[in-house]
Design a protein around this motif. Structure first.
Motif, PDB file in Angstrom:
ATOM      1  N   LEU A 124       1.140  -0.033  17.365  1.00 50.13           N
ATOM      2  CA  LEU A 124       2.277  -0.325  16.396  1.00 50.13           C
ATOM      3  C   LEU A 124       1.701  -1.204  15.300  1.00 50.13           C
ATOM      4  O   LEU A 124       2.145  -0.768  14.101  1.00 50.13           O
ATOM      5  N   GLN A 125       0.939  -2.173  15.612  1.00 48.49           N
ATOM      6  CA  GLN A 125       0.641  -2.958  14.339  1.00 48.49           C
ATOM      7  C   GLN A 125      -0.374  -2.182  13.316  1.00 48.49           C
ATOM      8  O   GLN A 125      -0.440  -2.243  12.252  1.00 48.49           O
ATOM      9  N   ALA A 126      -1.128  -1.279  14.010  1.00 47.70           N
ATOM     10  CA  ALA A 126      -1.992  -0.564  13.356  1.00 47.70           C
ATOM     11  C   ALA A 126      -1.393   0.430  12.662  1.00 47.70           C
ATOM     12  O   ALA A 126      -1.712   0.761  11.265  1.00 47.70           O
ATOM     13  N   GLN A 127      -0.185   0.930  12.992  1.00 47.58           N
ATOM     14  CA  GLN A 127       0.752   2.040  12.488  1.00 47.58           C
ATOM     15  C   GLN A 127       1.426   1.247  11.176  1.00 47.58           C
ATOM     16  O   GLN A 127       1.354   1.896  10.126  1.00 47.58           O
ATOM     17  N   VAL A 128       1.827   0.075  11.616  1.00 48.08           N
ATOM     18  CA  VAL A 128       2.562  -0.583  10.365  1.00 48.08           C
ATOM     19  C   VAL A 128       1.709  -0.989   9.326  1.00 48.08           C
ATOM     20  O   VAL A 128       1.952  -0.752   8.162  1.00 48.08           O
ATOM     21  N   GLY A 129       0.304  -1.338   9.669  1.00 45.09           N
ATOM     22  CA  GLY A 129      -0.647  -1.405   8.655  1.00 45.09           C
ATOM     23  C   GLY A 129      -0.880  -0.405   7.655  1.00 45.09           C
ATOM     24  O   GLY A 129      -1.035  -0.478   6.633  1.00 45.09           O
ATOM     25  N   ASN A 130      -0.995   0.795   8.547  1.00 44.07           N
ATOM     26  CA  ASN A 130      -1.327   1.953   7.484  1.00 44.07           C
ATOM     27  C   ASN A 130      -0.169   2.568   6.632  1.00 44.07           C
ATOM     28  O   ASN A 130      -0.292   2.778   5.607  1.00 44.07           O
ATOM     29  N   ILE A 132       1.745   0.164   5.494  1.00 42.05           N
ATOM     30  CA  ILE A 132       1.876  -0.591   4.230  1.00 42.05           C
ATOM     31  C   ILE A 132       1.068  -0.471   3.083  1.00 42.05           C
ATOM     32  O   ILE A 132       1.279  -0.426   2.031  1.00 42.05           O
ATOM     33  N   LYS A 133      -0.251   0.001   3.519  1.00 51.01           N
ATOM     34  CA  LYS A 133      -1.046   0.567   2.607  1.00 51.01           C
ATOM     35  C   LYS A 133      -0.765   1.761   1.789  1.00 51.01           C
ATOM     36  O   LYS A 133      -0.989   1.950   0.560  1.00 51.01           O
ATOM     37  N   LYS A 134      -0.073   2.578   2.379  1.00 50.50           N
ATOM     38  CA  LYS A 134       0.471   3.662   1.777  1.00 50.50           C
ATOM     39  C   LYS A 134       1.581   3.309   0.794  1.00 50.50           C
ATOM     40  O   LYS A 134       1.693   3.898  -0.296  1.00 50.50           O
ATOM     41  N   GLU A 135       2.583   2.415   1.088  1.00 50.75           N
ATOM     42  CA  GLU A 135       3.322   1.769   0.213  1.00 50.75           C
ATOM     43  C   GLU A 135       2.861   1.224  -0.940  1.00 50.75           C
ATOM     44  O   GLU A 135       3.399   1.305  -2.044  1.00 50.75           O
ATOM     45  N   PHE A 141      -5.682   7.048   5.583  1.00 46.51           N
ATOM     46  CA  PHE A 141      -6.178   7.885   6.323  1.00 46.51           C
ATOM     47  C   PHE A 141      -5.134   8.820   7.218  1.00 46.51           C
ATOM     48  O   PHE A 141      -4.280   8.215   7.801  1.00 46.51           O
ATOM     49  N   ARG A 142      -5.141  10.143   7.168  1.00 48.35           N
ATOM     50  CA  ARG A 142      -4.135  10.770   7.833  1.00 48.35           C
ATOM     51  C   ARG A 142      -4.738  11.426   8.981  1.00 48.35           C
ATOM     52  O   ARG A 142      -5.672  12.221   8.781  1.00 48.35           O
TER      53      ARG A 142
END
Length: 144
Positions: A124-130, A132-135, A141-142
């Motif tokens: 979940l932390q990795a997903q949240v980090g991704n 945040i990068k998108k925002e 990376f998708r």
């Protein structure tokens, strides 16, 4: 010196199947019987260890001067003679071992749950980090 009376009492309290199992462990393929303990003055430590393990008790339990030894128990009002405290201790010991095994299983299950939750947390932390990068406008990376 061994408490032969205690050994006899414990042995006689066993089922025939358990008696045979104990004899097999003590004497392997020999034709010996429990009378061996009455006939022999030099009983090997290995035989005592087998009995202690079989009954789930410490080696000192089988000594004649053991603190576990008792012939009479003072009741609340009267004297109870020849109460089998040793058998009660053995049964209590077995119940406590089963309870301990059950608690160890619970602890293992909790450890596995904690490990799974930690892994989920990292994902979940990795997903949240991704996200945040998108925002931030970063290229993310998708997974396809």
């Amino acid at each position: 010196m061994l408490n032969l009376e205690l050994i006899d009492t414990l042995y006689n309290s066993l089922s025939k199947e358990d008696q045979q199992s104990l004899i097999a462990r003590l004497f392997k393929k020999s034709k010996q019987t429990m009378s061996y303990f009455h006939r022999t003055k030099d009983i090997s430590l290995s035989k005592l260890e087998i009995m202690a393990d079989f009954f789930g008790m410490p080696l000192n339990y089988f000594r004649a001067d053991s603190k576990f030894k008792t012939d009479k128990v003072a009741g609340s009002i009267n004297l109870v003679g020849k109460a089998s405290v040793s058998t009660n201790l053995m049964m209590e010991n077995q119940l406590l071992r089963k309870e301990l095994d059950g608690r160890e299983s619970v602890i293992q299950a909790k450890d596995e749950t904690i490990s799974t939750l930690n892994q989920l947390n990292r994902m979940l932390q990795a997903q949240v980090g991704n996200n945040i990068k998108k925002e931030d406008g970063s290229v993310a990376f998708r997974a396809g």
